[in-house]
Each structure stands twice: as structure tokens, then as C-alpha cells.
Design a protein around this motif. Structure first.
Motif, PDB file in Angstrom:
ATOM      1  N   ALA A   1      11.053  23.331 140.288  1.00  0.00           N
ATOM      2  CA  ALA A   1      10.078  23.862 139.524  1.00  0.00           C
ATOM      3  C   ALA A   1       8.981  22.719 139.134  1.00  0.00           C
ATOM      4  CB  ALA A   1      10.237  24.299 138.079  1.00  0.00           C
ATOM      5  N   ARG A   2       7.689  23.419 139.670  1.00  0.00           N
ATOM      6  CA  ARG A   2       6.692  22.339 139.658  1.00  0.00           C
ATOM      7  C   ARG A   2       6.365  22.057 138.350  1.00  0.00           C
ATOM      8  NH1 ARG A   2       1.474  23.993 138.807  1.00  0.00           N
ATOM      9  NH2 ARG A   2       1.862  26.187 139.324  1.00  0.00           N
ATOM     10  N   GLU A   3       6.087  22.993 137.103  1.00  0.00           N
ATOM     11  CA  GLU A   3       5.880  22.553 135.677  1.00  0.00           C
ATOM     12  C   GLU A   3       6.697  23.393 134.672  1.00  0.00           C
ATOM     13  OE1 GLU A   3       2.178  22.187 132.904  1.00  0.00           O
ATOM     14  OE2 GLU A   3       1.640  22.471 135.205  1.00  0.00           O
ATOM     15  N   ILE A   4       7.120  22.778 133.806  1.00  0.00           N
ATOM     16  CA  ILE A   4       7.767  23.659 133.026  1.00  0.00           C
ATOM     17  C   ILE A   4       7.289  23.279 131.347  1.00  0.00           C
ATOM     18  CG2 ILE A   4      10.158  23.997 131.737  1.00  0.00           C
ATOM     19  CD1 ILE A   4      10.972  22.834 134.389  1.00  0.00           C
ATOM     20  N   VAL A   5       6.997  24.160 130.684  1.00  0.00           N
ATOM     21  CA  VAL A   5       6.416  23.941 129.173  1.00  0.00           C
ATOM     22  C   VAL A   5       7.329  24.605 128.422  1.00  0.00           C
ATOM     23  CG1 VAL A   5       4.630  24.553 127.596  1.00  0.00           C
ATOM     24  CG2 VAL A   5       4.194  24.253 130.046  1.00  0.00           C
ATOM     25  N   LEU A   6       8.086  23.860 127.462  1.00  0.00           N
ATOM     26  CA  LEU A   6       8.905  24.423 126.485  1.00  0.00           C
ATOM     27  C   LEU A   6       8.209  24.433 125.036  1.00  0.00           C
ATOM     28  CD1 LEU A   6      11.878  21.774 127.286  1.00  0.00           C
ATOM     29  CD2 LEU A   6      11.648  23.996 127.953  1.00  0.00           C
ATOM     30  N   ILE A   7       8.093  25.619 124.570  1.00  0.00           N
ATOM     31  CA  ILE A   7       7.495  26.106 123.407  1.00  0.00           C
ATOM     32  C   ILE A   7       8.723  26.360 122.146  1.00  0.00           C
ATOM     33  CG2 ILE A   7       6.069  27.277 122.083  1.00  0.00           C
ATOM     34  CD1 ILE A   7       5.159  28.141 124.833  1.00  0.00           C
ATOM     35  N   ASP A   8       8.761  25.597 121.091  1.00  0.00           N
ATOM     36  CA  ASP A   8       9.718  25.883 120.159  1.00  0.00           C
ATOM     37  C   ASP A   8       8.820  25.375 118.678  1.00  0.00           C
ATOM     38  OD1 ASP A   8      13.016  25.964 120.186  1.00  0.00           O
ATOM     39  OD2 ASP A   8      12.037  25.681 118.214  1.00  0.00           O
ATOM     40  N   ASN A   9       9.223  26.253 117.649  1.00  0.00           N
ATOM     41  CA  ASN A   9       8.567  25.974 116.378  1.00  0.00           C
ATOM     42  C   ASN A   9       9.402  24.915 115.607  1.00  0.00           C
ATOM     43  OD1 ASN A   9      10.550  27.246 115.388  1.00  0.00           O
ATOM     44  ND2 ASN A   9       9.291  28.838 114.371  1.00  0.00           N
ATOM     45  N   LEU A  10      10.492  24.406 116.129  1.00  0.00           N
ATOM     46  CA  LEU A  10      11.502  23.367 115.532  1.00  0.00           C
ATOM     47  C   LEU A  10      11.882  23.841 114.160  1.00  0.00           C
ATOM     48  CD1 LEU A  10       9.945  20.052 116.886  1.00  0.00           C
ATOM     49  CD2 LEU A  10      11.547  21.582 118.095  1.00  0.00           C
ATOM     50  N   ALA A  11      11.862  25.149 113.708  1.00  0.00           N
ATOM     51  CA  ALA A  11      12.452  25.464 112.736  1.00  0.00           C
ATOM     52  C   ALA A  11      13.583  25.355 112.347  1.00  0.00           C
ATOM     53  CB  ALA A  11      12.013  27.095 112.119  1.00  0.00           C
ATOM     54  N   LEU A  12      14.761  25.458 113.457  1.00  0.00           N
ATOM     55  CA  LEU A  12      16.049  25.060 113.362  1.00  0.00           C
ATOM     56  C   LEU A  12      16.458  24.072 113.925  1.00  0.00           C
ATOM     57  CD1 LEU A  12      16.814  29.031 113.959  1.00  0.00           C
ATOM     58  CD2 LEU A  12      16.897  27.660 111.813  1.00  0.00           C
ATOM     59  N   GLY A  13      15.780  22.849 114.224  1.00  0.00           N
ATOM     60  CA  GLY A  13      16.383  21.764 114.775  1.00  0.00           C
ATOM     61  C   GLY A  13      15.122  20.778 115.171  1.00  0.00           C
TER      62      GLY A  13
ATOM     63  N   ARG B   1       7.198  16.644 134.871  1.00  0.00           N
ATOM     64  CA  ARG B   1       6.972  17.988 135.236  1.00  0.00           C
ATOM     65  C   ARG B   1       7.507  18.821 134.060  1.00  0.00           C
ATOM     66  NH1 ARG B   1      11.254  19.625 139.448  1.00  0.00           N
ATOM     67  NH2 ARG B   1      12.414  17.931 138.347  1.00  0.00           N
ATOM     68  N   CYS B   2       7.948  18.196 132.833  1.00  0.00           N
ATOM     69  CA  CYS B   2       8.185  18.908 131.841  1.00  0.00           C
ATOM     70  C   CYS B   2       7.596  18.330 130.622  1.00  0.00           C
ATOM     71  CB  CYS B   2      10.019  19.080 131.481  1.00  0.00           C
ATOM     72  SG  CYS B   2      10.635  19.863 130.167  1.00  0.00           S
ATOM     73  N   SER B   3       7.000  19.273 129.712  1.00  0.00           N
ATOM     74  CA  SER B   3       6.246  18.856 128.381  1.00  0.00           C
ATOM     75  C   SER B   3       6.804  19.953 127.336  1.00  0.00           C
ATOM     76  CB  SER B   3       4.838  19.210 128.761  1.00  0.00           C
ATOM     77  OG  SER B   3       4.569  20.388 129.037  1.00  0.00           O
ATOM     78  N   PHE B   4       6.549  19.526 126.307  1.00  0.00           N
ATOM     79  CA  PHE B   4       6.824  20.045 125.102  1.00  0.00           C
ATOM     80  C   PHE B   4       5.615  20.627 124.033  1.00  0.00           C
ATOM     81  CE2 PHE B   4       7.843  20.022 120.440  1.00  0.00           C
ATOM     82  CZ  PHE B   4       8.522  21.185 120.372  1.00  0.00           C
ATOM     83  N   VAL B   5       5.845  21.878 123.786  1.00  0.00           N
ATOM     84  CA  VAL B   5       4.453  22.308 122.756  1.00  0.00           C
ATOM     85  C   VAL B   5       4.980  22.788 121.674  1.00  0.00           C
ATOM     86  CG1 VAL B   5       2.788  23.712 122.398  1.00  0.00           C
ATOM     87  CG2 VAL B   5       2.970  22.764 124.718  1.00  0.00           C
ATOM     88  N   ARG B   6       4.771  22.108 120.518  1.00  0.00           N
ATOM     89  CA  ARG B   6       5.164  22.936 119.164  1.00  0.00           C
ATOM     90  C   ARG B   6       4.454  24.008 118.814  1.00  0.00           C
ATOM     91  NH1 ARG B   6       7.223  19.639 113.861  1.00  0.00           N
ATOM     92  NH2 ARG B   6       7.900  21.633 112.503  1.00  0.00           N
ATOM     93  N   GLY B   7       5.013  25.079 118.762  1.00  0.00           N
ATOM     94  CA  GLY B   7       4.344  26.590 118.666  1.00  0.00           C
ATOM     95  C   GLY B   7       5.036  27.521 118.122  1.00  0.00           C
TER      96      GLY B   7
END
Length: 328
Positions: free
Chosen positions: A31-43, A56-62
Motif C-alpha cells: 500500500a502506498r499510504e496508510i492512515v490509522l485513526i483511533d481515539n485511544l479510549a481503550l489503549g 508510509r504509515c501514520s497515526f491520527v488521533r480521532g
């Protein structure tokens, strides 16, 4: 349909057990780009820190409940994996929030995907949509049988049906390709403790490593269908790149495993000679007593060419090795 290689993908719920495995396999498939979104409420990001070392991988708190936080990450996305959701145990503790996340949260994901012209959404549903299955044939078209189930399980099952209904609505009204994958009990490396059936697996491991006899609830005859997280993640990638759209399908092993046998497998993986004991905590939310499930995975095989590759013995060995290397 989106091509995994060279595509841009968003995983909502990306720091979860399944989300981390989806991200891992997306990277492996180019994959060219991966965005992982999570609010981290459970981790935390601990599950995905190894993925974030790849540029290629990034994290967004959302948060899926905040529609505005989904728009920007989905710009130019080819596909979205809607993994975020409440399981039955947490939903019992907070039904208001759980129903919001499972229904309104998915609607927000679908709306942001529509607005940003995403090609396809793959939704993490559950074979909980069939409810208390009894000994009836359990195909991909079985109905919800909820009579006599605990209220929290009824709400959870119904919320997943609502999610599938929303996906079909967006498909029919807006042309957004949508596929619902109905998992059985997912387990594996980066295991959490929130799923009812898999919690029994982790508790057995923790007891054994503490030198205590593992607990078997009720008489141990209750069966569960377990699916290894890597197999479930692979189904997500195959669903995303397939022409299949609209019809939900089971992602299951098709093998009934009793709790007694499950504990035996954990004992074996831990190389322990401890003997289990039988005890039921009256405050524990228990699944309906089922001694036969027999879930069919025919549609997944016909539509995606998917079948599980990791046996319950192999999967538990992988999970135990990971837990040994990652003590809480």
C-alpha cells in the motif's frame, strides 16, 4: 475496486487488535499510504508503534463520533476499513456510548467516505447478528434470534445489524461500495481483554503463568468459533480488492471449540500440567449456552476466495508467545 498495491487506505480503529493486523498486512502488500485513526479510549499506540516506523504509515488521533475529525484523513483515500466499535461487555457498562459508537460512529464514517469519494468501505460486523443460534442452520442469511438473551447482547447484536443497514443505504443511495464482514471471536498477537469469549482465553493464560489453576465457566461445554486475527485481517484486504459489494458474510473458522478444549489448548501452549477448575462469577456477562454453532463460511469462499489458514492450535501458540514477550 481499490487495488491494495499503491493504494491509500484509512483504518478507523487502527490501534485495535484487528486494526493493527490490517495495517500490518496493508504494508506487506505494498500500500502506498496508510492512515490509522483511533481515539485511544481503550489503549495506546503500543500496538502500532512498529507500524509507524514505516514512513508510509501514520497515526491520527480521532473519534468516529466526531464527523469533522474524519474528513481530512480520508482525502484521496481509495478505501476505508471501519473497525472501531463497542463489544458487548463495554456496551453493558455504558450502553449510551456503545450504541452511539456502533451506530452513529459508523454513519459518520460512511458520510465522510461519501463526501471524500472513497471507493469502498469494509465494515467490521459480527456473527452476533444471528443472536442465540441454537441448533438451527447458521448460514450468511440466518435471522437474529434474540429471545432470552441478556439485554447487553441484544443491544450489541442489533447495533451491528443497524451498521449493516446503514452501509447498504449508502451503497444504494450514493453508490458507495460496502461490504460487511461478520467475525466470530477474534484472537491473536496484540490481544486485548474486551471480547467475552476471548477474555476466557486470556484469563486462562494469566492464571497459568501465575501458577494458578485456570477457570472453566459453567460445565465447559459452551462452544465458540474462534478466528485468528491475521486470517480476519486477510479477509479485509480480500474484501477491499474484490468486486463483492452489498451482502454481508461470515468470517469464521467453521469449527466449534468448547471452553474445556480451549483451556486444554492454552495449557498445552503454556507447557503446563495444571488442572482446570470449574467456577462461574455471578457478575460475569456470559454468552448464551450453545453446544453447536456450525457457522458457514460459504459466501466468503465463493465471493472472496477466502478461507482461514491458521488453526486454533497454531493461533493460540502465537498468542501465548506474544503474551510472554509483552507482559502487562
Amino acid at each position: 475496486m481499490p487495488n491494495i498495491s499503491e493504494g491509500r487506505f484509512v483504518v478507523v480503529g487502527g490501534a485495535s487488535l484487528l486494526g493493527s493486523h490490517i495495517g500490518e498486512q496493508l504494508l506487506a502488500k505494498g500500500a502506498r499510504e496508510i492512515v490509522l485513526i483511533d481515539n485511544l479510549a481503550l489503549g495506546s499506540t503500543k500496538n502500532i508503534d512498529f507500524l509507524l516506523t514505516d514512513k508510509r504509515c501514520s497515526f491520527v488521533r480521532g473519534d468516529a463520533l466526531r464527523l469533522n475529525e474524519l474528513y481530512d484523513p480520508m482525502v484521496n483515500a481509495d478505501g476505508v476499513f471501519a473497525v472501531a466499535g463497542f463489544l458487548a461487555g463495554p456496551l453493558r457498562a455504558n450502553p449510551w456510548l456503545g450504541i452511539d459508537v456502533n451506530v452513529r460512529g459508523l454513519q459518520n464514517i460512511l458520510e465522510a467516505s461519501r463526501y471524500q469519494r472513497v471507493k469502498k468501505v469494509v465494515f467490521s460486523s459480527s456473527n452476533g447478528i444471528y443472536g442465540a443460534v441454537g441448533n438451527e442452520p447458521n448460514t450468511d442469511d440466518s435471522p437474529l434470534r434474540w429471545a432470552g438473551m441478556p439485554p447487553a447482547l441484544i443491544m450489541y447484536c442489533a447495533s451491528k445489524i443497524m451498521g449493516e443497514g446503514l452501509g447498504l443505504y449508502y451503497q444504494q443511495e450514493y453508490g458507495l461500495d460496502f461490504l460487511a464482514l461478520r467475525y466470530s471471536a477474534i484472537y491473536g498477537e496484540r490481544q486485548h481483554k474486551r471480547a467475552i469469549a476471548v477474555t476466557q482465553m486470556v484469563r486462562a493464560y494469566e492464571s497459568i503463568r501465575a501458577g494458578k489453576r485456570p477457570i472453566i465457566e459453567r460445565d465447559g461445554s459452551q462452544v465458540t468459533d474462534y478466528i485468528y486475527a491475521g486470517d480476519a485481517a486477510r479477509a479485509n484486504l480480500m474484501a477491499m480488492s474484490s468486486q463483492a459489494s452489498g451482502a454481508g458474510m461470515n468470517i469464521v473458522s467453521g469449527i466449534d471449540v468448547s471452553q474445556s478444549h480451549l483451556v486444554e489448548l492454552v495449557l498445552s501452549a503454556c507447557d503446563s500440567d495444571l488442572k482446570p477448575e470449574y467456577y462461574t462469577d455471578p457478575d460475569t456477562l456470559l454468552l448464551p449456552i450453545e453446544r453447536k454453532l456450525g457457522f458457514s463460511r460459504a459466501r466468503a469462499k465463493d465471493s472472496l476466495g477466502w478461507e482461514p489458514q491458521v488453526s486454533i492450535e497454531e493461533g493460540i501458540a502465537k498468542m501465548v508467545k506474544w503474551l510472554d514477550q509483552n507482559p502487562v
